[in-house]
Design a protein around this motif. Sequence first.
Motif, short mmCIF file in Angstrom:
data_model
loop_
_atom_site.label_atom_id
_atom_site.label_comp_id
_atom_site.label_asym_id
_atom_site.label_seq_id
_atom_site.Cartn_x
_atom_site.Cartn_y
_atom_site.Cartn_z
N LEU A 31 0.86 -1.18 0.00
CA LEU A 31 0.00 0.00 0.00
C LEU A 31 0.89 1.23 0.00
CD1 LEU A 31 -2.64 -1.22 2.59
CD2 LEU A 31 -2.94 -0.99 0.11
N VAL A 32 0.68 2.13 -0.97
CA VAL A 32 1.53 3.31 -1.15
C VAL A 32 0.69 4.57 -1.26
CG1 VAL A 32 3.35 1.95 -2.28
CG2 VAL A 32 1.60 3.05 -3.68
N ARG A 33 1.29 5.70 -0.99
CA ARG A 33 0.61 6.99 -1.12
C ARG A 33 0.79 7.60 -2.51
NH1 ARG A 33 -1.60 8.30 3.36
NH2 ARG A 33 -0.71 7.86 5.39
N ASN A 34 1.90 7.31 -3.15
CA ASN A 34 2.27 8.01 -4.38
C ASN A 34 2.16 7.15 -5.63
OD1 ASN A 34 3.35 10.54 -3.07
ND2 ASN A 34 4.52 8.95 -2.01
N ASP A 35 1.89 7.81 -6.75
CA ASP A 35 1.86 7.16 -8.06
C ASP A 35 2.64 8.05 -9.03
OD1 ASP A 35 1.37 5.74 -10.34
OD2 ASP A 35 -0.81 6.09 -10.36
N PRO A 36 3.84 7.64 -9.40
CA PRO A 36 4.49 6.37 -9.08
C PRO A 36 5.01 6.34 -7.64
CG PRO A 36 5.98 7.74 -10.35
CD PRO A 36 4.67 8.48 -10.28
N LYS A 87 -4.78 4.88 0.46
CA LYS A 87 -3.57 4.45 -0.26
C LYS A 87 -3.92 3.65 -1.50
CE LYS A 87 -0.32 4.53 3.59
NZ LYS A 87 0.66 3.73 4.34
N LYS A 88 -2.95 3.59 -2.40
CA LYS A 88 -3.06 2.83 -3.64
C LYS A 88 -2.34 1.50 -3.47
CE LYS A 88 -2.55 7.32 -5.85
NZ LYS A 88 -2.69 8.01 -4.58
N ILE A 89 -2.64 0.55 -4.33
CA ILE A 89 -1.96 -0.75 -4.28
C ILE A 89 -0.93 -0.80 -5.40
CG2 ILE A 89 -2.23 -3.24 -4.49
CD1 ILE A 89 -5.08 -2.88 -3.35
N ALA A 90 0.32 -1.03 -5.00
CA ALA A 90 1.41 -1.17 -5.96
C ALA A 90 1.88 -2.62 -5.97
CB ALA A 90 2.57 -0.25 -5.59
N ALA A 91 2.26 -3.09 -7.14
CA ALA A 91 2.76 -4.46 -7.29
C ALA A 91 4.18 -4.40 -7.84
CB ALA A 91 1.86 -5.24 -8.25
N GLY A 92 4.98 -5.38 -7.40
CA GLY A 92 6.35 -5.45 -7.88
C GLY A 92 6.95 -6.81 -7.57
N THR A 93 8.20 -6.97 -7.96
CA THR A 93 8.92 -8.21 -7.73
C THR A 93 10.12 -7.94 -6.86
OG1 THR A 93 8.20 -9.04 -9.87
CG2 THR A 93 10.05 -10.18 -8.84
N LEU A 94 10.20 -8.67 -5.75
CA LEU A 94 11.32 -8.53 -4.81
C LEU A 94 12.51 -9.34 -5.26
CD1 LEU A 94 9.34 -8.92 -1.45
CD2 LEU A 94 10.03 -6.80 -2.60
N SER A 95 13.70 -8.87 -4.88
CA SER A 95 14.92 -9.63 -5.12
C SER A 95 15.81 -9.52 -3.89
CB SER A 95 15.64 -9.12 -6.37
OG SER A 95 16.09 -7.80 -6.19
N PRO A 96 16.74 -10.45 -3.70
CA PRO A 96 17.56 -10.47 -2.50
C PRO A 96 18.34 -9.18 -2.21
CG PRO A 96 17.74 -12.56 -3.64
CD PRO A 96 16.97 -11.62 -4.55
N GLU A 97 18.68 -8.43 -3.23
CA GLU A 97 19.44 -7.20 -2.97
C GLU A 97 18.64 -6.18 -2.15
OE1 GLU A 97 18.75 -4.30 -6.86
OE2 GLU A 97 20.72 -5.04 -6.40
N PHE A 98 17.30 -6.31 -2.14
CA PHE A 98 16.46 -5.38 -1.37
C PHE A 98 16.52 -5.63 0.12
CE2 PHE A 98 13.72 -5.34 -5.38
CZ PHE A 98 14.43 -4.28 -5.93
N GLY A 99 16.77 -6.87 0.53
CA GLY A 99 16.79 -7.20 1.95
C GLY A 99 16.25 -8.58 2.21
N LEU A 114 14.15 -3.82 4.70
CA LEU A 114 14.76 -3.33 3.47
C LEU A 114 16.07 -2.58 3.72
CD1 LEU A 114 11.49 -2.08 1.80
CD2 LEU A 114 12.67 -4.26 1.42
N LYS A 115 17.01 -2.82 2.84
CA LYS A 115 18.27 -2.08 2.87
C LYS A 115 18.01 -0.68 2.33
CE LYS A 115 21.00 -6.25 2.32
NZ LYS A 115 21.90 -7.01 1.43
N GLU A 116 18.93 0.22 2.60
CA GLU A 116 18.77 1.61 2.16
C GLU A 116 19.19 1.79 0.71
OE1 GLU A 116 21.09 3.61 5.26
OE2 GLU A 116 19.17 4.27 6.08
N ASN A 117 18.51 2.71 0.04
CA ASN A 117 18.86 3.15 -1.30
C ASN A 117 18.95 2.03 -2.33
OD1 ASN A 117 19.15 5.86 -0.32
ND2 ASN A 117 21.11 5.22 0.56
N THR A 118 18.02 1.08 -2.25
CA THR A 118 18.02 -0.02 -3.21
C THR A 118 17.32 0.33 -4.51
OG1 THR A 118 15.95 -0.93 -2.38
CG2 THR A 118 18.01 -1.76 -1.37
N GLY A 119 16.46 1.34 -4.47
CA GLY A 119 15.65 1.67 -5.65
C GLY A 119 14.44 0.76 -5.78
N VAL A 123 10.77 -0.79 -9.03
CA VAL A 123 10.28 -2.06 -9.53
C VAL A 123 8.81 -2.28 -9.15
CG1 VAL A 123 12.57 -3.10 -9.57
CG2 VAL A 123 11.08 -3.47 -7.60
N PHE A 124 8.21 -1.30 -8.49
CA PHE A 124 6.79 -1.36 -8.13
C PHE A 124 6.03 -0.35 -8.95
CE2 PHE A 124 8.24 -3.86 -4.69
CZ PHE A 124 7.15 -4.51 -4.14
#
Length: 128
Positions: A31-36, A87-99, A114-119, A123-124
Amino acid sequence: MTERNLIYPEDFPVGVPPESATPANGNAYRLVRNDPPNAQDFCGYYREPYLKRIPQNPKPNFFGTSMFRDLAQTKVAREEHKPQRDKKIAAGTLSPEFGVVSRENQVTHFDAWLKENTGIENVFSVEE
């Protein structure tokens, strides 16, 4: 591809993320506030703007970022929790570099540390 030295937030206490957490992977909803979505949309619960104070001896999930594996359950959570309704619903794919992530509960909810500054916000995308 350049390897990045990604770290967890300095204000994570000892024991966060927990040793039982596993590398982040797979599809997820947030759940996110912003688009994107932006980086603030992926802050841990303890950094949410509506939070007034940090309790004494919080559990590790207090520092996690709430996510779901199932779109329908994400919708239910949005409706059941008043601060989430706008809030809006965002979808994405997680990867190990995120945490790392916790195990999912019966409604497919899990916490991500989540690690910092992963970007991760890149991906969402907002689905609804």
